[in-house]
Design a protein around this motif. Structure first.
Motif, PDB file in Angstrom:
ATOM      1  N   GLU A   8       0.857  -1.181   0.000  1.00  0.00           N
ATOM      2  CA  GLU A   8       0.000   0.000   0.000  1.00  0.00           C
ATOM      3  C   GLU A   8       0.896   1.235   0.000  1.00  0.00           C
ATOM      4  O   GLU A   8       1.854   1.326   0.749  1.00  0.00           O
ATOM      5  CB  GLU A   8      -0.899  -0.006   1.230  1.00  0.00           C
ATOM      6  N   ARG A   9       0.572   2.192  -0.841  1.00  0.00           N
ATOM      7  CA  ARG A   9       1.412   3.374  -0.988  1.00  0.00           C
ATOM      8  C   ARG A   9       0.746   4.576  -0.342  1.00  0.00           C
ATOM      9  O   ARG A   9      -0.468   4.695  -0.346  1.00  0.00           O
ATOM     10  CB  ARG A   9       1.662   3.640  -2.464  1.00  0.00           C
ATOM     11  N   PRO A  10       1.573   5.498   0.170  1.00  0.00           N
ATOM     12  CA  PRO A  10       0.999   6.703   0.764  1.00  0.00           C
ATOM     13  C   PRO A  10       0.308   7.559  -0.299  1.00  0.00           C
ATOM     14  O   PRO A  10       0.663   7.516  -1.468  1.00  0.00           O
ATOM     15  CB  PRO A  10       2.208   7.422   1.362  1.00  0.00           C
ATOM     16  N   THR A  11      -0.667   8.333   0.138  1.00  0.00           N
ATOM     17  CA  THR A  11      -1.378   9.248  -0.757  1.00  0.00           C
ATOM     18  C   THR A  11      -1.535  10.582  -0.041  1.00  0.00           C
ATOM     19  O   THR A  11      -1.257  10.700   1.149  1.00  0.00           O
ATOM     20  CB  THR A  11      -2.769   8.701  -1.131  1.00  0.00           C
ATOM     21  N   GLY A  12      -1.995  11.566  -0.756  1.00  0.00           N
ATOM     22  CA  GLY A  12      -2.325  12.864  -0.171  1.00  0.00           C
ATOM     23  C   GLY A  12      -1.186  13.502   0.594  1.00  0.00           C
ATOM     24  O   GLY A  12      -0.051  13.567   0.119  1.00  0.00           O
ATOM     25  N   THR A  13      -1.502  13.960   1.797  1.00  0.00           N
ATOM     26  CA  THR A  13      -0.537  14.677   2.622  1.00  0.00           C
ATOM     27  C   THR A  13       0.662  13.805   2.992  1.00  0.00           C
ATOM     28  O   THR A  13       1.795  14.277   2.995  1.00  0.00           O
ATOM     29  CB  THR A  13      -1.218  15.202   3.901  1.00  0.00           C
ATOM     30  N   ALA A  14       0.411  12.538   3.304  1.00  0.00           N
ATOM     31  CA  ALA A  14       1.515  11.633   3.662  1.00  0.00           C
ATOM     32  C   ALA A  14       2.481  11.481   2.488  1.00  0.00           C
ATOM     33  O   ALA A  14       3.698  11.472   2.673  1.00  0.00           O
ATOM     34  CB  ALA A  14       0.984  10.275   4.098  1.00  0.00           C
ATOM     35  N   LEU A  15       1.949  11.367   1.288  1.00  0.00           N
ATOM     36  CA  LEU A  15       2.778  11.257   0.090  1.00  0.00           C
ATOM     37  C   LEU A  15       3.584  12.537  -0.114  1.00  0.00           C
ATOM     38  O   LEU A  15       4.786  12.484  -0.403  1.00  0.00           O
ATOM     39  CB  LEU A  15       1.905  10.970  -1.138  1.00  0.00           C
ATOM     40  N   THR A  16       2.940  13.676   0.051  1.00  0.00           N
ATOM     41  CA  THR A  16       3.640  14.956  -0.117  1.00  0.00           C
ATOM     42  C   THR A  16       4.747  15.107   0.920  1.00  0.00           C
ATOM     43  O   THR A  16       5.865  15.519   0.588  1.00  0.00           O
ATOM     44  CB  THR A  16       2.651  16.129  -0.041  1.00  0.00           C
ATOM     45  N   ARG A  17       4.453  14.764   2.182  1.00  0.00           N
ATOM     46  CA  ARG A  17       5.492  14.843   3.223  1.00  0.00           C
ATOM     47  C   ARG A  17       6.669  13.934   2.913  1.00  0.00           C
ATOM     48  O   ARG A  17       7.825  14.320   3.104  1.00  0.00           O
ATOM     49  CB  ARG A  17       4.916  14.492   4.588  1.00  0.00           C
ATOM     50  N   LEU A  18       6.385  12.738   2.446  1.00  0.00           N
ATOM     51  CA  LEU A  18       7.446  11.803   2.094  1.00  0.00           C
ATOM     52  C   LEU A  18       8.262  12.346   0.915  1.00  0.00           C
ATOM     53  O   LEU A  18       9.489  12.262   0.909  1.00  0.00           O
ATOM     54  CB  LEU A  18       6.857  10.434   1.774  1.00  0.00           C
ATOM     55  N   ALA A  19       7.592  12.938  -0.058  1.00  0.00           N
ATOM     56  CA  ALA A  19       8.287  13.513  -1.215  1.00  0.00           C
ATOM     57  C   ALA A  19       9.154  14.705  -0.802  1.00  0.00           C
ATOM     58  O   ALA A  19      10.274  14.861  -1.296  1.00  0.00           O
ATOM     59  CB  ALA A  19       7.284  13.937  -2.283  1.00  0.00           C
ATOM     60  N   VAL A  20       8.650  15.544   0.105  1.00  0.00           N
ATOM     61  CA  VAL A  20       9.446  16.672   0.611  1.00  0.00           C
ATOM     62  C   VAL A  20      10.688  16.147   1.322  1.00  0.00           C
ATOM     63  O   VAL A  20      11.808  16.617   1.092  1.00  0.00           O
ATOM     64  CB  VAL A  20       8.614  17.592   1.531  1.00  0.00           C
ATOM     65  N   SER A  21      10.492  15.152   2.179  1.00  0.00           N
ATOM     66  CA  SER A  21      11.612  14.562   2.904  1.00  0.00           C
ATOM     67  C   SER A  21      12.627  13.960   1.939  1.00  0.00           C
ATOM     68  O   SER A  21      13.840  14.157   2.078  1.00  0.00           O
ATOM     69  CB  SER A  21      11.088  13.491   3.872  1.00  0.00           C
ATOM     70  N   ALA A  22      12.142  13.222   0.952  1.00  0.00           N
ATOM     71  CA  ALA A  22      13.021  12.607  -0.042  1.00  0.00           C
ATOM     72  C   ALA A  22      13.784  13.666  -0.824  1.00  0.00           C
ATOM     73  O   ALA A  22      14.993  13.530  -1.078  1.00  0.00           O
ATOM     74  CB  ALA A  22      12.198  11.736  -0.992  1.00  0.00           C
ATOM     75  N   THR A  23      13.117  14.729  -1.208  1.00  0.00           N
ATOM     76  CA  THR A  23      13.746  15.774  -2.003  1.00  0.00           C
ATOM     77  C   THR A  23      14.760  16.555  -1.175  1.00  0.00           C
ATOM     78  O   THR A  23      15.838  16.904  -1.670  1.00  0.00           O
ATOM     79  CB  THR A  23      12.679  16.704  -2.613  1.00  0.00           C
ATOM     80  N   LEU A  24      14.449  16.814   0.086  1.00  0.00           N
ATOM     81  CA  LEU A  24      15.421  17.482   0.958  1.00  0.00           C
ATOM     82  C   LEU A  24      16.665  16.618   1.154  1.00  0.00           C
ATOM     83  O   LEU A  24      17.790  17.130   1.167  1.00  0.00           O
ATOM     84  CB  LEU A  24      14.799  17.815   2.313  1.00  0.00           C
ATOM     85  N   HIS A  25      16.459  15.324   1.298  1.00  0.00           N
ATOM     86  CA  HIS A  25      17.600  14.422   1.446  1.00  0.00           C
ATOM     87  C   HIS A  25      18.454  14.431   0.176  1.00  0.00           C
ATOM     88  O   HIS A  25      19.672  14.506   0.241  1.00  0.00           O
ATOM     89  CB  HIS A  25      17.126  13.007   1.761  1.00  0.00           C
ATOM     90  N   CYS A  26      17.791  14.372  -0.964  1.00  0.00           N
ATOM     91  CA  CYS A  26      18.487  14.424  -2.248  1.00  0.00           C
ATOM     92  C   CYS A  26      19.234  15.743  -2.389  1.00  0.00           C
ATOM     93  O   CYS A  26      20.393  15.778  -2.805  1.00  0.00           O
ATOM     94  CB  CYS A  26      17.496  14.258  -3.392  1.00  0.00           C
ATOM     95  N   LEU A  27      18.564  16.824  -2.017  1.00  0.00           N
ATOM     96  CA  LEU A  27      19.179  18.148  -2.100  1.00  0.00           C
ATOM     97  C   LEU A  27      20.438  18.220  -1.248  1.00  0.00           C
ATOM     98  O   LEU A  27      21.434  18.814  -1.652  1.00  0.00           O
ATOM     99  CB  LEU A  27      18.179  19.219  -1.668  1.00  0.00           C
ATOM    100  N   THR A  28      20.412  17.595  -0.082  1.00  0.00           N
ATOM    101  CA  THR A  28      21.582  17.627   0.800  1.00  0.00           C
ATOM    102  C   THR A  28      22.784  16.973   0.135  1.00  0.00           C
ATOM    103  O   THR A  28      23.870  17.552   0.086  1.00  0.00           O
ATOM    104  CB  THR A  28      21.261  16.923   2.139  1.00  0.00           C
ATOM    105  N   GLY A  29      22.610  15.759  -0.366  1.00  0.00           N
ATOM    106  CA  GLY A  29      23.717  15.072  -1.037  1.00  0.00           C
ATOM    107  C   GLY A  29      24.172  15.816  -2.278  1.00  0.00           C
ATOM    108  O   GLY A  29      25.374  15.993  -2.510  1.00  0.00           O
ATOM    109  N   CYS A  30      23.211  16.260  -3.063  1.00  0.00           N
ATOM    110  CA  CYS A  30      23.546  16.994  -4.289  1.00  0.00           C
ATOM    111  C   CYS A  30      24.247  18.304  -3.969  1.00  0.00           C
ATOM    112  O   CYS A  30      25.213  18.679  -4.635  1.00  0.00           O
ATOM    113  CB  CYS A  30      22.295  17.270  -5.116  1.00  0.00           C
ATOM    114  N   ALA A  31      23.762  19.010  -2.968  1.00  0.00           N
ATOM    115  CA  ALA A  31      24.352  20.308  -2.624  1.00  0.00           C
ATOM    116  C   ALA A  31      25.795  20.150  -2.151  1.00  0.00           C
ATOM    117  O   ALA A  31      26.657  20.939  -2.529  1.00  0.00           O
ATOM    118  CB  ALA A  31      23.518  21.004  -1.558  1.00  0.00           C
ATOM    119  N   ILE A  32      26.056  19.134  -1.340  1.00  0.00           N
ATOM    120  CA  ILE A  32      27.437  18.922  -0.880  1.00  0.00           C
ATOM    121  C   ILE A  32      28.349  18.672  -2.074  1.00  0.00           C
ATOM    122  O   ILE A  32      29.398  19.294  -2.213  1.00  0.00           O
ATOM    123  CB  ILE A  32      27.505  17.770   0.142  1.00  0.00           C
ATOM    124  N   GLY A  33      27.946  17.756  -2.943  1.00  0.00           N
ATOM    125  CA  GLY A  33      28.755  17.470  -4.127  1.00  0.00           C
ATOM    126  C   GLY A  33      28.851  18.651  -5.071  1.00  0.00           C
ATOM    127  O   GLY A  33      29.925  18.964  -5.598  1.00  0.00           O
TER     128      GLY A  33
END
Length: 177
Positions: A8-33
């Motif tokens: 079962e996959r998250p939807t709505g707000t839970a999906l958006t929160r997970l996407a924000v978290s994922a994107t911030l994590h990606c941004l951190t690694g990308c920004a350092i490099g």
């Protein structure tokens, strides 16, 4: 959101929160490099193409490393963690890097401004912010289809979420792509 099944996959707000978290994590690694690559290339006086190539390469290295470590801590061996990181991060990092570097190159004089210049650092910060905004819906779409960051969560407690929408057991240093 309470998940009763592993697939079962998250939807709505839970999906958006997970996407924000994922994107911030990606941004951190990308920004350092990215910052490290831009600093090295600029300090060495390299042409834009070489500097961007180094920044992109380091963004991928740091982005993947930020996922491999936590996935290995969840019990996978390096040999198994590498394909998880590749599946989870490649699209996100690619989108982030294309956008970030396109913006950086489009700001007149930013690449030639030098490390002591507000233009260089301001353009880089702006480029990373734009990359976040563009990559967020990409990550949300990937997660909604069981791809991207969702691949990492298969190795962190089966993808269940607790009451606040965060995947259970996924605090304190676990990968968020």
């Amino acid at each position: 959101m309470d998940h009763t099944q592993h697939d079962e996959r998250p939807t709505g707000t839970a999906l958006t929160r997970l996407a924000v978290s994922a994107t911030l994590h990606c941004l951190t690694g990308c920004a350092i490099g990215e910052v490290l690559g831009m600093v090295i290339g600029t300090a060495l006086g390299w042409p834009d193409l070489q500097t961007v190539a180094l920044a992109v390469a380091l963004a991928f290295v740091f982005g993947y490393a930020f996922t491999i470590g936590p996935v290995m801590r969840s019990g996978l061996a390096l040999r198994a963690a590498i394909p998880v990181a590749l599946a989870a991060d490649t699209v996100s990092i690619t989108v982030m890097e294309v956008v970030d570097n396109a913006v950086m190159l489009s700001v007149p004089g930013a690449m030639d401004a030098g490390l002591g210049s507000w233009l260089f650092w301001g353009a880089l910060a702006f480029a990373l912010a734009v990359a976040f905004v563009v990559t967020l819906p990409v990550n949300r779409w990937l997660i909604s289809r069981g791809r991207g960051h969702a691949v990492v969560h298969a190795h962190h407690g089966g993808g269940h979420a607790d009451g606040d929408g965060e995947p259970a057991g996924d605090r304190g240093g676990h990968a968020h792509r």
